[in-house]
Motif scaffolding. Structure first.
Motif, PDB file in Angstrom:
ATOM      1  N   GLY A   1       0.692  -1.304   0.059  1.00 49.86           N
ATOM      2  CA  GLY A   1       0.059   0.129  -0.052  1.00 49.86           C
ATOM      3  C   GLY A   1       1.024   0.947  -0.028  1.00 49.86           C
ATOM      4  N   GLU A   2       0.387   2.229  -0.736  1.00 44.93           N
ATOM      5  CA  GLU A   2       0.913   3.418  -0.915  1.00 44.93           C
ATOM      6  C   GLU A   2      -0.058   4.606  -0.725  1.00 44.93           C
ATOM      7  N   GLY A   3       0.250   5.664   0.008  1.00 42.90           N
ATOM      8  CA  GLY A   3      -0.666   6.962   0.308  1.00 42.90           C
ATOM      9  C   GLY A   3      -0.011   7.869   0.658  1.00 42.90           C
ATOM     10  N   VAL A   4      -0.799   9.072   0.770  1.00 38.86           N
ATOM     11  CA  VAL A   4       0.078  10.433   1.192  1.00 38.86           C
ATOM     12  C   VAL A   4      -1.122  10.935   2.222  1.00 38.86           C
ATOM     13  N   ALA A   5      -0.421  11.877   2.896  1.00 36.21           N
ATOM     14  CA  ALA A   5      -0.883  12.811   3.890  1.00 36.21           C
ATOM     15  C   ALA A   5      -0.642  14.268   3.421  1.00 36.21           C
ATOM     16  N   HIS A   6      -1.616  14.956   3.252  1.00 38.34           N
ATOM     17  CA  HIS A   6      -1.568  16.383   3.088  1.00 38.34           C
ATOM     18  C   HIS A   6      -1.624  17.228   4.295  1.00 38.34           C
ATOM     19  N   LEU A   7      -0.801  17.914   4.743  1.00 39.82           N
ATOM     20  CA  LEU A   7      -0.545  18.794   5.887  1.00 39.82           C
ATOM     21  C   LEU A   7      -0.911  20.207   5.608  1.00 39.82           C
ATOM     22  N   TYR A   8      -2.110  20.835   5.768  1.00 41.12           N
ATOM     23  CA  TYR A   8      -2.066  22.445   5.341  1.00 41.12           C
ATOM     24  C   TYR A   8      -2.223  23.054   6.621  1.00 41.12           C
ATOM     25  N   SER A   9      -1.748  24.358   6.546  1.00 40.88           N
ATOM     26  CA  SER A   9      -2.020  25.540   7.361  1.00 40.88           C
ATOM     27  C   SER A   9      -1.206  24.873   8.811  1.00 40.88           C
ATOM     28  N   ILE A  10      -0.230  24.392   8.764  1.00 43.77           N
ATOM     29  CA  ILE A  10       0.387  23.866  10.098  1.00 43.77           C
ATOM     30  C   ILE A  10       1.274  24.887  10.671  1.00 43.77           C
ATOM     31  N   ASP A  11       1.675  26.029   9.907  1.00 35.12           N
ATOM     32  CA  ASP A  11       2.314  27.261  10.278  1.00 35.12           C
ATOM     33  C   ASP A  11       3.425  26.872  11.577  1.00 35.12           C
ATOM     34  N   VAL A  12       4.417  26.354  10.974  1.00 36.83           N
ATOM     35  CA  VAL A  12       5.463  25.930  12.042  1.00 36.83           C
ATOM     36  C   VAL A  12       6.700  27.067  11.763  1.00 36.83           C
ATOM     37  N   PRO A  13       6.760  27.990  12.655  1.00 34.48           N
ATOM     38  CA  PRO A  13       7.784  28.970  12.674  1.00 34.48           C
ATOM     39  C   PRO A  13       9.184  28.685  12.395  1.00 34.48           C
ATOM     40  N   LYS A  14      10.069  29.247  11.714  1.00 34.42           N
ATOM     41  CA  LYS A  14      11.486  28.987  11.471  1.00 34.42           C
ATOM     42  C   LYS A  14      12.231  28.599  12.921  1.00 34.42           C
ATOM     43  N   GLY A  15      12.899  27.611  12.970  1.00 34.00           N
ATOM     44  CA  GLY A  15      13.628  27.112  13.912  1.00 34.00           C
ATOM     45  C   GLY A  15      12.812  26.401  14.929  1.00 34.00           C
ATOM     46  N   GLN A  16      11.722  26.230  14.642  1.00 36.77           N
ATOM     47  CA  GLN A  16      10.562  25.535  15.792  1.00 36.77           C
ATOM     48  C   GLN A  16      10.012  24.251  15.310  1.00 36.77           C
ATOM     49  N   LYS A  17       9.417  23.468  16.079  1.00 35.73           N
ATOM     50  CA  LYS A  17       8.678  22.348  15.899  1.00 35.73           C
ATOM     51  C   LYS A  17       7.368  22.347  16.329  1.00 35.73           C
ATOM     52  N   ARG A  18       6.506  21.375  15.937  1.00 33.87           N
ATOM     53  CA  ARG A  18       5.114  21.277  16.177  1.00 33.87           C
ATOM     54  C   ARG A  18       4.744  19.962  15.810  1.00 33.87           C
ATOM     55  N   ALA A  19       4.025  19.275  16.930  1.00 35.85           N
ATOM     56  CA  ALA A  19       3.456  18.102  16.785  1.00 35.85           C
ATOM     57  C   ALA A  19       2.408  18.028  15.880  1.00 35.85           C
ATOM     58  N   PHE A  20       1.884  16.992  15.096  1.00 33.13           N
ATOM     59  CA  PHE A  20       0.777  16.766  14.442  1.00 33.13           C
ATOM     60  C   PHE A  20       0.114  15.389  14.506  1.00 33.13           C
ATOM     61  N   GLU A  21      -0.882  15.093  13.885  1.00 32.84           N
ATOM     62  CA  GLU A  21      -1.580  14.055  13.683  1.00 32.84           C
ATOM     63  C   GLU A  21      -2.477  14.054  12.516  1.00 32.84           C
ATOM     64  N   THR A  22      -2.323  13.273  11.535  1.00 32.95           N
ATOM     65  CA  THR A  22      -2.987  13.544  10.296  1.00 32.95           C
ATOM     66  C   THR A  22      -3.619  12.046   9.561  1.00 32.95           C
ATOM     67  N   HIS A  23      -4.548  12.068   8.781  1.00 35.04           N
ATOM     68  CA  HIS A  23      -5.089  10.933   8.283  1.00 35.04           C
ATOM     69  C   HIS A  23      -4.230  10.595   7.028  1.00 35.04           C
ATOM     70  N   VAL A  24      -3.942   9.360   6.841  1.00 39.60           N
ATOM     71  CA  VAL A  24      -3.217   8.852   5.623  1.00 39.60           C
ATOM     72  C   VAL A  24      -4.226   8.189   4.743  1.00 39.60           C
ATOM     73  N   THR A  25      -4.470   8.666   3.380  1.00 38.69           N
ATOM     74  CA  THR A  25      -5.207   7.827   2.441  1.00 38.69           C
ATOM     75  C   THR A  25      -4.444   6.684   1.916  1.00 38.69           C
TER      76      THR A  25
END
Length: 213
Positions: free
Chosen positions: A166-190
């Motif tokens: 299986g192959e799929g993609v996850a599109h992350l929109y408007s995550i807005d991670v500033p430069k030099g910083q990090k942010r947790a995410f959780e997303t659906h994979v098709t």
């Protein structure tokens, strides 16, 4: 009731347009104004979309792939595949979105008993002084005596059994991670419907990071 009122209005408009010249002229002015407004709106939205696409093309080239990292990536399979982790933005721009490609493989392993028996029967006795000093880093390290000479072959055979299911993609929109910083995410994979797997594994790759524009 609404259809009746609309029908009466249409009939009245046609009646007055036929019998009154001034009404027809006013109707033409109204129609011309509507057409002009529609044309102006179409031109505005077309130009705005063109400028937005131009900004997007520029933003897609500002952040390199090696400037984005994903830490503690996890994939949960079930009715819906979910990927989670932490995005690290090491670029000089704010990260607006990106695409993550996910590949799931089924990797059943061969039974190692045959290779173990063969190793026990065919493995050569170790040579040399057991108390000799260790090799320097400039030399090739000696093979680990705990592993038989057919271990690499077995690994190759195991790897040959790994097939992508299986192959799929996850599109992350408007995550807005500033430069030099990090942010947790959780997303659906098709992902498509996956078959029954014996020992599955997965990998991912980051594609198309876009700077905020």
């Amino acid at each position: 009731m609404e259809w009746l009122a609309f029908s009466i209005a249409c009939v009245a408009t046609i009646y007055f347009a036929i019998h009154y010249r001034g009404f027809r002229r006013g109707l033409m002015f109204v129609a011309g104004g509507v057409i002009a407004l529609a044309a102006a709106a179409a031109i505005y939205f077309w130009n705005d979309n063109r400028q937005t696409e131009a900004r997007r093309q520029i933003a897609s080239k500002l952040i390199r792939l090696d400037q984005i990292r994903v830490l503690d990536a996890k994939l949960a399979l079930g009715s819906f595949a979910e990927m989670s982790g932490t995005i690290v933005n090491r670029s000089d721009f704010e990260l607006s979105g990106l695409t993550i490609k996910v590949v799931v493989s089924d990797c059943p392993r061969y039974k190692a008993n045959y290779f173990d028996r063969f190793d026990d029967a065919q493995a050569p006795e170790p040579h040399g002084d057991a108390t000799a000093p260790a090799q320097s880093q400039d030399h090739k390290a000696a093979p680990n005596p705990e592993h038989g000479p057919w271990e690499e072959y077995q690994k190759e055979q195991d790897g040959a059994q790994c097939g992508i299911v299986g192959e799929g993609v996850a599109h992350l929109y408007s995550i807005d991670v500033p430069k030099g910083q990090k942010r947790a995410f959780e997303t659906h994979v098709t992902l498509p419907k996956l078959p029954e797997m014996k020992k599955w594994s997965w990998r991912y790759s980051i594609e198309g990071p876009i700077a905020k524009y």
